[in-house]
Every structure is written in C-alpha cells, then in structure tokens.
Design an enzyme around this catalytic site. Sequence first.
Site, PDB file in Angstrom:
ATOM      1  N   LYS A 165      18.936   0.926 -19.568  1.00  0.00           N
ATOM      2  CA  LYS A 165      18.906   0.850 -18.090  1.00  0.00           C
ATOM      3  C   LYS A 165      18.148   2.083 -17.598  1.00  0.00           C
ATOM      4  O   LYS A 165      18.325   3.187 -18.162  1.00  0.00           O
ATOM      5  CB  LYS A 165      20.335   0.845 -17.570  1.00  0.00           C
ATOM      6  CG  LYS A 165      20.465   0.753 -16.044  1.00  0.00           C
ATOM      7  CD  LYS A 165      21.948   0.624 -15.656  1.00  0.00           C
ATOM      8  CE  LYS A 165      22.125   0.539 -14.143  1.00  0.00           C
ATOM      9  NZ  LYS A 165      23.545   0.420 -13.768  1.00  0.00           N
TER      10      LYS A 165
ATOM     11  N   SER B 199      24.902  -3.137 -10.576  1.00  0.00           N
ATOM     12  CA  SER B 199      23.563  -2.601 -10.490  1.00  0.00           C
ATOM     13  C   SER B 199      22.767  -2.795 -11.786  1.00  0.00           C
ATOM     14  O   SER B 199      21.563  -2.525 -11.797  1.00  0.00           O
ATOM     15  CB  SER B 199      23.607  -1.112 -10.138  1.00  0.00           C
ATOM     16  OG  SER B 199      24.270  -0.402 -11.149  1.00  0.00           O
TER      17      SER B 199
ATOM     18  N   SER C  65      29.372  -2.447 -12.262  1.00  0.00           N
ATOM     19  CA  SER C  65      27.948  -2.687 -12.498  1.00  0.00           C
ATOM     20  C   SER C  65      27.544  -3.143 -13.889  1.00  0.00           C
ATOM     21  O   SER C  65      26.375  -3.435 -14.104  1.00  0.00           O
ATOM     22  CB  SER C  65      27.149  -1.435 -12.142  1.00  0.00           C
ATOM     23  OG  SER C  65      27.215  -1.218 -10.753  1.00  0.00           O
TER      24      SER C  65
END
Lengths: 487, 478, 96
Positions: free
Chosen positions: A79, A154, A178
């Site tokens: 990420k 997210s 998330s």
Amino acid sequence: MSGWHTGTLAQLAADLRARKFSSVELVRAFLARIDASQATLNAFISVTREQALSDAAAADRALAAGSAGALTGVPIAHKDIFCTQGVRTTCGSRMLDNFVSPYDATVVAKLKGAGAVMLGKTNMDEFAMGSSSETSFYGPVRNPWNPQLVPGGSSGGSAAAVAARLIPGATATDTGGSIRQPAALCGITGIKPTYGRVSRYGMIAFASSLDQGGVLTASAADAALLLREMAGFDANDSTSVDTPVPDYVAALEQPLAGLKVGLLREFFDKGLDAQNEQRVREALKVYEQLGARLTEVSLPNLPLSVPVYYVVAPAECSSNLARFDGVRFGHRCESPRDLTDLYRRSRGEGFGAEVKRRIMTGTYVLSAGYYDAYYLKAQRVRQLINADFTRAFASVDVLMGPTTPTPAFAIGAKTSDPITMYLNDIYTIGANLAGLPAVSIPCGFVQGLPVGLQIVGPHFSEARVLSAAHAFQRVTDWHTRVPQGYA
Amino acid sequence: MSAWETVIGLEIHAQLATRSKIFSGSATAYGAPPNAQASLVDLGYPGVLPVLNAEAVRMAVKLGLAINARIATQSVFARKNYFYPDLPKGYQISQYEQPIVAAGALDIVLDDGEVKRIGITRAHLEEDAGKSLHEALPGVTGIDLNRAGTPLVEIVSEPHLRSAKEAVAYMKKVHTLVRYLEICDGNMQEGSFRCDANVSVRRSGAHQLGTRAEIKNLNSFRFVERAINYEVARQIETLESGRAVVQETRLYDPDRGETRSMRSKEEANDYRYFPDPDLLPVVLDAAFIEQVRATLPELPDQKAARFASQYGLSAYDAGVLTGSRELAAYYEDVVRELPQEPKLAANWVMGELAAALNKENLEVGCGRLPAARLAGLLRRISDQTISGKIAKEVFETMWSGGASADAVIDAQGLRQITDTAAIERVIDEVMARNPAQLAEYRAGKDKLFGFFVGQVMKATAGKANPAQLNELLRKKLA
Amino acid sequence: MALTREQIASIAALARLDLTASEFPVYQDSLSRILDFVGALDRAHTADVAPMSHPLAGLSQRLRPDVVSEQDRHEHYQANAPQVAAGLYLVPKVIE
C-alpha cells in the site's frame, strides 16, 4: 502456466522452490495483468517494473542456490502508505506526489528479507482517510466485481489488486477498518493484527494509537504466511510489543471444535442490510456445524465507537500531518510571499478535502476550551468500550459478525455527507479502539457482490483468529471466487 | 521601602550532556556542519517514530533528587503543537500534565548572607528545536536541524524571586548544580544553558500577582540581571503613567540594553497539548531511582558546609571554593599536601590562582599549575622560607615558567633572611644612613617606623623576615 | 452545533490551511455535522473512567541506550527538499 495467477501465496512459493517456473516469469506475467487492468481498476499508483524484474532475477539465483526463504520470488504489492527506499511513496496525496522515500519501512524490509518481490505501490484513500478509495489524488479505485462500485477503503488498491488476482498478496493498513472493509467489499481475506504486533516504523502515520499494518490475501492461510514474516518487535517503534511471533502457518490447523463464539447484539442492528445479515447467519451455521458454540453477547458502549473514532483519529492526524509544511520534503507552493503563506498554500494545495476536514476537526477538538469536552471525553468512552470487550472475552473465545452494513456501493454515492461514509466502519472501528486482532473473510454474495464475515479475538490471538477463518475456508469456497474477467 | 514589589519566576532550559539525542541516535556534539547531525527522526520524515534515551531519563532523575523533588513513578510525554520552521514535526515532544520531576527547592545565599529557599514547581524532559539562521543568506532564512532533538530539562521556579540579583543568584546556583551533577556542561555561549524570565510588578503588600511579561532566551548572567532591571523599570513606568502592562513575550537586546516586544502571548499559540501516542508512559521503579541516587556526588551545599567546618572557613569562602567540583577538588588536593594551612590555601586559591586563571580565560583543570605545585609554594610561606610578598613574585614565575617553588627560590636567591645578626647589621646600616629620620622618630614621629621597615626591605631586596624585622627594629630604634 | 465562518477561519489559521471562499460554507456544514454527530458522547457516563491513550494497557516506555547510531547523510536526505543552500533548508525570511 495456466491458472497460476489464482494460486495461493503458499502454492506459488512452493512452485518456485520446485522450479516449476521462475520468479522472473511469474513477475512478468503479473505485471502484464496489472498493466491490462490499470485503466479499469486503477489499483496501482506506481508499478516498479525494472526493480521487480531485477529482484526477481536475484530471487531466481537464490532459488537455484537453494538459499530460498519463505517468500523468495513471490510477488507482492505494498500500500502506498509504506515508505519504500528509492521508490515514490505518495500516500495517495498530491502532498507527496514528488516524494521518493530515503528509507524502507520495517514491514517492507522484513518482507524483502523474506525474499518477496515488490511489483508496485497500491492506490488508497488520501493519507488513509476514507472508506471507499475515492479520495486519492490519483483517481478512485474500482471494484473488480463491478467497476461502477467502490472497492472499499482506505486500502482499496491492495484489495482490488488481490481480488482481481493482479497480485497474490498485498500489505495494507487499518485504522478504523481500512483492511477489513475493503476485504469484505472485494470478497477477499484481510487481517488487522493486534496493536503493536506489526511495526509502524515507516508506515506514514494517520492516527498513531489506532493504525496497524496488516495484509490482504485470497485466504487465511496466505494471510498467516505473510503476517508471520512481517510481524515482530521493532526497536525503532516504541509501541511495538516485544513478544515472540507464533508460527501462524503451523497454527492454522488448530481444531475448531468447542470454540466459543460471541455474537454481538450491537452488530446485528437496524443498520445491517437484511441480505448481508442472511449471508452472515449462514456462515455462522457453518461454524456451528464445525463444532463452535454460539452465544449472544452485548457490548453496550460499542455504538459510541464511531463518535469516539471521529474525535480521536482526527485529533491525532491533525498533529501527525503538521510535518507536511513544504520545508523539508513534499509539495511546496510557488513563490511563497512569507512563511505563513508558504505553510497555508502548500498545505491548502497539497491536501484534499477529506484530509483538510479531518485536520480541522482534530484541531478543533484539541483546542483550548474543547479538549476536555471532546478529546478527553472520547478517550474515556474508549476505555468503556475496551472494558466491554475485555468482559466479553471472559466468556467467549472470539466475536463474530458482519464486517460491513451493506455490500459495495456506487462510486460517488456517499461523498456528499461525511457521516454516511463514516458509518461504513460501524462494525470495524471497535477493534481499532481496543487494539484487538480482527479478520474479514468472504462468506457469500448479495446480488453478485461479496459479503464479509468478521472475526475478532483478544489481544495477540492472531493464531486463533486465523485458524478459525481457515477452518471455514476448508469447508467453503467463497474465498476461491474470482470476479468475471479476472479468472 | 519601595512602593513596588518585583516578582520573578525563571524557566531554565539545560541541554543534557548525553551522547545521542533524546528520541534518536544522532550525535549531540556542538559545531557540526548544517544538518550533518539530523537523522530522519530528527527531520520529522513521514513514518518515523521516537525512541527514548535512557541516559536523558537518568539525568532528569538525578536533577530531581538533587533538588529534593518527588520523582514521578509514571510520567507522560505530550505533544506541544505549533508551526515554526525549526520545529520539523510541527510539534515539540515535551511533558505537560505529568512531568518526570515534581516540586522541589534550591537554597540561595543573598548578598547579606541570608539563605533563601526558592521553590521549584517542576522539571520536565523535552526535545530542543533546531536553529533558524536569518542572516546566513539574503532574503531567506536557513534552517539547521542539528540541534533539533537534543534533550533538554526545563526547570521551572516558583515566582519566589524578588529582584534581579536574586534571580541571578538562583540561576548561578542551578548552573553550578547541573555541572556538579555532570548532566549539563553549562556552556551559555553554545546555548547549553538558557533562561526565560517571567517578570511582573505589584504594589508592595499586594497579594495578587501583576500581569507578567516573559523575556526569552537570556544566555548570560549579566544579561539576565540587566534585562530584568530594565523590564521592572519599564513596567513600573507603564503602570505609574496609568497604562496597563501587556502580557507578552519580549526579547532582550544587549546592544541597546532594553527589552522589546516579540509577540502578544494571547494571540500566539493554542498548543493543543495531548499525550503523545507514539510514546508509552515512562514508569520508574524504586530500584531505578535508587540506582541513580547512588551516582549523586556530594552536592554544592553539602560540600560548602563540610569545607566550612572541616577547614574552618567562612561561609562565604566555602561558597566560593565549592563553586565548581573542579575548584573544590583542586583546593582539597592542596590541603591534602599541606593540612596545617587550610586558610592560607583558601586565600591563595581564591586570590592569586583565580586571578591568574581569569586573566587568561582558563579553567582550574587546565593543568598550568598542579595542586601539588601550589602546595609546594605555600609550604615555603608556612615554614618561613619566604615572605608572603616574595611568594607572589615566585608565583608569577611558576605560572609562566612551570618550575617548582623551590627551583625558583633557589635560582633567584629569594630565601628569606632569618639570621638575626644579618638583619641587625642591615638595620644598623639603615639607621646610620638616615640620622634625620632617626631623630624625628625618637622625638615621637611614630609614622616613620614604616619608613625604616621599607628601607631595610629595600636593602635586603624584600627578603628580611617581616616578623623578625619588626621585633628587632623596634628594639633598635627605641 | 453550528460553527461560524469566523470559527472556521480561526481553525484553518491554527492548522495553516488556506481555504478558498467557496470552501468555507462546505467546511462549516460538514464540521458542524461531525460535531453534532460526536456530541453523542455526552450520553456516556464517564465520571470515574480514566482516559485511554494506548490500547496496550500496563505497558511502559522502553529506554534506549545512549549510543550514537546515525551518520551524516544530509545530502541523501536533502534530495527531497524543495529549497536547500549550503546544507540549510530555506524558507522565506522570518522576522522575529
């Protein structure tokens, strides 16, 4: 090499060791899938083609020499919130559009050390603030099950990439849900470990007392493998816990019979979509058949977890993001007139709307006259919620329930009222407030869209939580489903 | 009795003499090229985290024990949030509601010898900011973050000080103490020891405190005294002309000798303190605290009291000699060699030696005149080989040349004349050469005694033993 | 809990965020909604409850030995800097 892209991480690692194919071949093939998907899914911000091929070649040499580690040659993605040395690290923000990290996050270094090959950095909500991956400076991520819908956030980029089998596993972070919420909306497995289990060094901070690094994979077995390699004490992180990391892979086959499962009354509330509830209850029946004993428990303060979160997280982030000021790195405005102008315009231009909203909320709740009523109050309620969890775990081994109230929603549907978006995390936030390990696994579909089942355990019970998830995945196949067009 | 009373509180920032910074492994050494000692943690890069230096904690505890304060078994680091380019994270890691050291006190000696106890509200750990260089390049300010992250202990006094002199005495006491404890080098030019003064005035007899102004970053005793005196006069003048004192931050301008407003403290900053989530509470058990207590040296007050009683010195002299551990150790080394002359040793260490060191800006540990050497000189005064006056000349030679006292005395033939017959011979010659003065003296002009002493000394190049000379001269002149 | 334009301006100033004229009403509205929403916390009885700053109750701060472990890497680190000269980070001239 047919169907290789749907192979599990563990299988791919084994096949590489058996020299069924090379890491370079594998990496090339995944890179091709990524390239083909970018226009539709937009799961990646950076694809590190050259470096990946170079690392894959090195991995092949190690595999040939017999010096392979657990993940040697296996492709993964990070990420874009994890600092990667020499590679752009943007956090999905214009503020860091030009930022090349001078160092590796501990998580990145550990997985590198285990031999994993990074293919790129995945897209995300800006500075990890969001539940839909729509706020990224680099455009929204789309759900591979239906590109008109969000993948969740997210960590939407990592989730979409794994769901579409662009990558067998990806790192992600979870502050209010998330990892778990995108896992649920994308039909994959995601784990947020106990707070302190995985180092936060190099993981760009959003809300320091809530953030945890974890993984998104196609199965609990794969999550166990990645987590085992990335967890552990880090002297660079004062909140990192110095206890040994169990072999989560070895612990997967722990027998489930007799597992005491608590069903949270507060999780099965009016906000839960009826069909989602159906899928979850069907999954719970499977657990009963496997020998689990279900009881209802109540955590009366849990409904306040979203208000607590939306005081604590913005407060911490308002302070964590103060370092982005255009002085030492990151976006700087053109021709600043004076210092104040430098700060205000660099930050005004560099941050998107949701980030600014949270910074301002956080600034307000910490400010003179409001600190006691908001911040201190929220931290006290947090203590109450924590106590509720502790009480519950005195009588059950794990808690189970839905991960999200609904399946994936349309891109743009929830962007007008922040509260509607915030309520997506209603079932996930509690685990962050109490620092508990939690997993989401796919447990069915509603109108063709995945539904997730959440399992929450007491501190440092990752082995138990993963083995419970694994037990479900041994007798069901929801986790093997791949969206149309990506099979 | 003045119509006005001055109330002063001092906040002293002492840089702790650790090797590495409080939250990172960067070096703390002074004088490195810009940003050579600024690591990713110091620079506030995305993703970095603080890790606490054990020695900084020990040093803070040491200070707390030395001022008889309660050491907090649990203390918390808090973020003080504000924007300034020399504060890379946009917040300073400090301590707010739960400091590591709670209330303590320090005694100071006033001019009249009275001892006054100054309360210390608290002392806490925090990180220093970097440096802003406004004159380095045209049109811009240059930021050097070498200093960012250096450990500081902030010592906050109660508003017990009532004059600039008291403030300086307190500041000097703290300065001596931190050097005794070896937790701070006290180098004010390098910024290791800085002071902010909170100054207000009120009508004598009033109970409420007046509005205060804070004078920041005073880095010399002289500046502290002048700045406070100026500020007190300014505030009195303001109030007497019917205006109000503004609560604000001020800076002292040493060239103009005045304080000027920096910014209004109200508008300045809402620091939004909250406990730093990246750091856990610092928990200290009794064993840790006792371990630190065992490393405490004899403290200045204890040492001064011991010197007074053990060496028969006045409180004042004992205070001067214990001004630093090095000076006290030097003195005791001299006395060890010459145990029968503690007062003589005191006079010479505080007098000739101190003057010689000051003239060349040297520290007592410089090695120019080892304690044993000085003791050797004093031994020759004590055993009457030379007079005190001659000894001063010998000292000069020893100081510049490095020889021993005996070597200089022999080389220059400075031995005192103690042979009675020899002195009498010189007295006879002097009396014979000065018949007029002799007559006048015998007629009653007693003052001329000194004249004859001077003449004999001149004739003997100062080597006549003064006591013997006096006795013999009195007999002969009578 | 309706926030005024002045309050938004003052928060934005404290947070060093430039807002355009059209952004003010947007943030006024959303921040007011958020504060209303979190006002639900008032319902909870927390008189004798300690605030929870860390999920790891009972753990204390680890102390690190006082050792220099960093070297001069300022050129490497300053590669990201918007404006640097003579090893210094540059900002518009600040007058104190």
